[in-house]
Design a protein around this motif. Structure first.
Motif, PDB file in Angstrom:
ATOM      1  N   ARG A   1     -15.819  22.395  12.848  1.00  0.00           N
ATOM      2  CA  ARG A   1     -16.400  22.888  10.948  1.00  0.00           C
ATOM      3  C   ARG A   1     -16.153  21.387   9.977  1.00  0.00           C
ATOM      4  NH1 ARG A   1     -12.694  27.854   9.292  1.00  0.00           N
ATOM      5  NH2 ARG A   1     -13.757  27.429   7.274  1.00  0.00           N
ATOM      6  N   SER A   2     -15.228  20.312  10.937  1.00  0.00           N
ATOM      7  CA  SER A   2     -15.585  19.280  10.101  1.00  0.00           C
ATOM      8  C   SER A   2     -16.191  18.294  10.618  1.00  0.00           C
ATOM      9  CB  SER A   2     -12.945  18.670  10.741  1.00  0.00           C
ATOM     10  OG  SER A   2     -13.998  18.238  12.327  1.00  0.00           O
ATOM     11  N   GLY A   3     -16.667  18.541  11.816  1.00  0.00           N
ATOM     12  CA  GLY A   3     -17.777  16.946  11.991  1.00  0.00           C
ATOM     13  C   GLY A   3     -17.085  16.147  12.776  1.00  0.00           C
ATOM     14  N   PHE A   4     -15.476  16.167  12.818  1.00  0.00           N
ATOM     15  CA  PHE A   4     -15.112  14.833  13.529  1.00  0.00           C
ATOM     16  C   PHE A   4     -14.998  15.257  15.133  1.00  0.00           C
ATOM     17  CE2 PHE A   4     -12.795  14.201   9.442  1.00  0.00           C
ATOM     18  CZ  PHE A   4     -13.351  13.022   9.467  1.00  0.00           C
ATOM     19  N   ALA A   5     -14.773  14.266  15.789  1.00  0.00           N
ATOM     20  CA  ALA A   5     -14.866  15.326  17.656  1.00  0.00           C
ATOM     21  C   ALA A   5     -13.600  15.192  17.391  1.00  0.00           C
ATOM     22  CB  ALA A   5     -15.085  13.560  17.972  1.00  0.00           C
ATOM     23  N   ALA A   6     -13.389  15.904  18.502  1.00  0.00           N
ATOM     24  CA  ALA A   6     -11.184  16.545  18.972  1.00  0.00           C
ATOM     25  C   ALA A   6     -10.824  15.447  18.901  1.00  0.00           C
ATOM     26  CB  ALA A   6     -11.566  17.832  20.115  1.00  0.00           C
ATOM     27  N   SER A   7     -11.260  13.915  19.787  1.00  0.00           N
ATOM     28  CA  SER A   7     -11.195  12.323  19.679  1.00  0.00           C
ATOM     29  C   SER A   7      -9.932  12.248  19.095  1.00  0.00           C
ATOM     30  CB  SER A   7     -11.490  12.148  20.954  1.00  0.00           C
ATOM     31  OG  SER A   7     -12.643  11.227  19.968  1.00  0.00           O
ATOM     32  N   ALA A   8     -11.055  12.043  17.681  1.00  0.00           N
ATOM     33  CA  ALA A   8     -10.630  12.183  16.713  1.00  0.00           C
ATOM     34  C   ALA A   8      -9.113  12.684  15.875  1.00  0.00           C
ATOM     35  CB  ALA A   8     -11.909  11.994  15.260  1.00  0.00           C
ATOM     36  N   LEU A   9      -9.775  13.804  15.759  1.00  0.00           N
ATOM     37  CA  LEU A   9      -8.597  14.346  15.154  1.00  0.00           C
ATOM     38  C   LEU A   9      -6.905  14.452  16.252  1.00  0.00           C
ATOM     39  CD1 LEU A   9     -10.218  18.304  15.682  1.00  0.00           C
ATOM     40  CD2 LEU A   9     -10.183  16.736  13.448  1.00  0.00           C
ATOM     41  N   ARG A  10      -7.604  13.646  17.956  1.00  0.00           N
ATOM     42  CA  ARG A  10      -5.881  14.258  17.820  1.00  0.00           C
ATOM     43  C   ARG A  10      -5.109  12.242  17.542  1.00  0.00           C
ATOM     44  NH1 ARG A  10      -8.952  16.962  22.324  1.00  0.00           N
ATOM     45  NH2 ARG A  10      -9.543  13.964  23.009  1.00  0.00           N
TER      46      ARG A  10
ATOM     47  N   TYR B   1      -6.101  11.362  14.516  1.00  0.00           N
ATOM     48  CA  TYR B   1      -5.584  11.689  13.151  1.00  0.00           C
ATOM     49  C   TYR B   1      -3.951  11.906  12.910  1.00  0.00           C
ATOM     50  CZ  TYR B   1     -10.175  10.094  11.279  1.00  0.00           C
ATOM     51  OH  TYR B   1     -11.215   9.776  10.887  1.00  0.00           O
ATOM     52  N   GLU B   2      -4.038  13.047  14.696  1.00  0.00           N
ATOM     53  CA  GLU B   2      -2.834  13.223  14.500  1.00  0.00           C
ATOM     54  C   GLU B   2      -2.099  12.315  14.097  1.00  0.00           C
ATOM     55  OE1 GLU B   2      -0.337  17.538  16.505  1.00  0.00           O
ATOM     56  OE2 GLU B   2      -2.548  16.906  17.225  1.00  0.00           O
ATOM     57  N   THR B   3      -1.645  11.825  15.536  1.00  0.00           N
ATOM     58  CA  THR B   3      -0.923  10.311  15.706  1.00  0.00           C
ATOM     59  C   THR B   3      -0.962   9.844  15.237  1.00  0.00           C
ATOM     60  OG1 THR B   3      -2.408   8.941  16.545  1.00  0.00           O
ATOM     61  CG2 THR B   3      -1.741   9.921  18.200  1.00  0.00           C
ATOM     62  N   GLN B   4      -1.518   9.737  13.797  1.00  0.00           N
ATOM     63  CA  GLN B   4      -1.442   8.666  13.242  1.00  0.00           C
ATOM     64  C   GLN B   4      -1.157   8.969  11.379  1.00  0.00           C
ATOM     65  OE1 GLN B   4      -2.178   5.725  12.940  1.00  0.00           O
ATOM     66  NE2 GLN B   4      -2.718   5.889  14.941  1.00  0.00           N
ATOM     67  N   GLY B   5      -0.707  10.280  11.432  1.00  0.00           N
ATOM     68  CA  GLY B   5       0.151  11.353  10.242  1.00  0.00           C
ATOM     69  C   GLY B   5      -0.980  11.607   9.563  1.00  0.00           C
ATOM     70  N   LEU B   6      -1.909  11.393  10.054  1.00  0.00           N
ATOM     71  CA  LEU B   6      -3.187  12.854   8.881  1.00  0.00           C
ATOM     72  C   LEU B   6      -3.085  13.696   8.734  1.00  0.00           C
ATOM     73  CD1 LEU B   6      -5.749   9.276   8.827  1.00  0.00           C
ATOM     74  CD2 LEU B   6      -3.875   9.186   6.950  1.00  0.00           C
ATOM     75  N   ILE B   7      -3.034  14.244   9.855  1.00  0.00           N
ATOM     76  CA  ILE B   7      -3.131  15.712   9.721  1.00  0.00           C
ATOM     77  C   ILE B   7      -1.558  16.105  10.668  1.00  0.00           C
ATOM     78  CG2 ILE B   7      -5.679  16.074   9.164  1.00  0.00           C
ATOM     79  CD1 ILE B   7      -5.914  15.736  12.813  1.00  0.00           C
ATOM     80  N   HIS B   8      -1.951  17.889  10.871  1.00  0.00           N
ATOM     81  CA  HIS B   8      -0.495  18.303  11.659  1.00  0.00           C
ATOM     82  C   HIS B   8      -1.293  19.317  11.548  1.00  0.00           C
ATOM     83  CE1 HIS B   8       3.669  19.781  12.960  1.00  0.00           C
ATOM     84  NE2 HIS B   8       2.982  20.597  12.120  1.00  0.00           N
ATOM     85  N   ALA B   9      -0.865  19.625  13.704  1.00  0.00           N
ATOM     86  CA  ALA B   9      -0.713  20.737  14.006  1.00  0.00           C
ATOM     87  C   ALA B   9       0.344  21.044  14.897  1.00  0.00           C
ATOM     88  CB  ALA B   9      -2.219  19.924  15.697  1.00  0.00           C
ATOM     89  N   HIS B  10       0.421  22.492  14.692  1.00  0.00           N
ATOM     90  CA  HIS B  10       1.500  23.296  15.433  1.00  0.00           C
ATOM     91  C   HIS B  10       0.802  22.799  17.271  1.00  0.00           C
ATOM     92  CE1 HIS B  10       2.871  24.747  12.054  1.00  0.00           C
ATOM     93  NE2 HIS B  10       1.339  24.272  11.500  1.00  0.00           N
ATOM     94  N   ARG B  11       1.221  23.565  18.482  1.00  0.00           N
ATOM     95  CA  ARG B  11       1.802  23.880  18.878  1.00  0.00           C
ATOM     96  C   ARG B  11       1.980  25.376  19.828  1.00  0.00           C
ATOM     97  NH1 ARG B  11      -0.397  19.452  18.774  1.00  0.00           N
ATOM     98  NH2 ARG B  11      -0.534  17.365  20.010  1.00  0.00           N
ATOM     99  N   ASN B  12       1.264  25.785  20.718  1.00  0.00           N
ATOM    100  CA  ASN B  12       0.919  27.408  20.969  1.00  0.00           C
ATOM    101  C   ASN B  12       2.170  27.112  22.308  1.00  0.00           C
ATOM    102  OD1 ASN B  12      -0.528  26.700  23.237  1.00  0.00           O
ATOM    103  ND2 ASN B  12      -2.072  27.874  22.228  1.00  0.00           N
ATOM    104  N   SER B  13       2.767  28.386  22.881  1.00  0.00           N
ATOM    105  CA  SER B  13       3.134  28.432  23.860  1.00  0.00           C
ATOM    106  C   SER B  13       2.592  27.295  25.431  1.00  0.00           C
ATOM    107  CB  SER B  13       3.261  29.621  24.379  1.00  0.00           C
ATOM    108  OG  SER B  13       2.199  30.401  24.908  1.00  0.00           O
ATOM    109  N   GLY B  14       1.100  27.246  24.850  1.00  0.00           N
ATOM    110  CA  GLY B  14       0.579  26.569  26.429  1.00  0.00           C
ATOM    111  C   GLY B  14       0.198  25.216  26.208  1.00  0.00           C
ATOM    112  N   GLY B  15       1.030  24.861  24.696  1.00  0.00           N
ATOM    113  CA  GLY B  15       0.844  23.578  24.464  1.00  0.00           C
ATOM    114  C   GLY B  15       0.015  23.127  24.285  1.00  0.00           C
ATOM    115  N   GLN B  16      -1.255  24.050  23.493  1.00  0.00           N
ATOM    116  CA  GLN B  16      -2.337  23.327  23.279  1.00  0.00           C
ATOM    117  C   GLN B  16      -2.263  23.883  21.147  1.00  0.00           C
ATOM    118  OE1 GLN B  16      -4.839  27.293  24.121  1.00  0.00           O
ATOM    119  NE2 GLN B  16      -5.636  26.197  26.004  1.00  0.00           N
TER     120      GLN B  16
END
Length: 157
Positions: A15-24, A26-41
């Motif tokens: 939906r965003s047009g960003f690669a999954a690696s870019a999302l990861r 950006y998360e490490t850079q503190g630009l976005i935040h993800a939650h983890r489910n019980s499986g760590g996804q």
């Protein structure tokens, strides 16, 4: 937060047009935040799509990741920009765009003489670097004679 409102990384990437690696990244850079489910996804709130659109727009304007982070850090509670935020941010962006346009016009105007003569005027060319004179200069390394806004250093991911 309803877990049904959380999107998997693949959906956000599509939906965003960003690669999954870019999302990861950006998360490490503190630009976005993800939650983890019980499986760590990773699971993202839907509002991350607006933050990613902001990141895309800011990147297209030429802001660095540090500048984007600074803009996002000014927002309370990690929210996306509202109307008054946009007015403040776009004022900054307009100034940046004006500077970039001026730098590109200087570059274009400097290229005209070289292009027009078939590059036979290297002694007068404002971009050539005879005898590698710029190697030890204050703007080395890189294309030392480009306008500073067009020479921002590339930082590998």
């Amino acid at each position: 937060m309803d877990t049904h409102d959380l999107l998997p990384v693949g959906t956000v990437a599509k939906r965003s047009g960003f690669a999954a690696s870019a999302l990861r990244y950006y998360e490490t850079q503190g630009l976005i935040h993800a939650h983890r489910n019980s499986g760590g996804q990773r699971r993202f709130e839907r509002s991350v799509l607006r933050r990613l659109a902001f990141i895309r727009a800011a990147s297209n304007v030429g802001l660095t990741l540090e500048e984007i982070r600074d803009e996002l850090d000014r927002l309370p509670d990690g929210r996306t920009p509202n109307k008054s935020d946009w007015q403040r941010i776009t004022t900054h962006w307009k100034g940046r765009l004006d500077e970039q346009i001026a730098a590109l016009e200087r570059l274009r105007d400097g290229l005209d003489s070289c292009i027009g003569c078939g590059c036979l005027s290297l002694r007068r060319c404002a971009i050539s670097n005879p005898y590698d004179a710029a190697a030890d200069g204050p703007t080395a390394p890189g294309a030392a004679f480009l306008p500073p806004l067009l020479r921002r250093p590339h930082k590998p991911a």
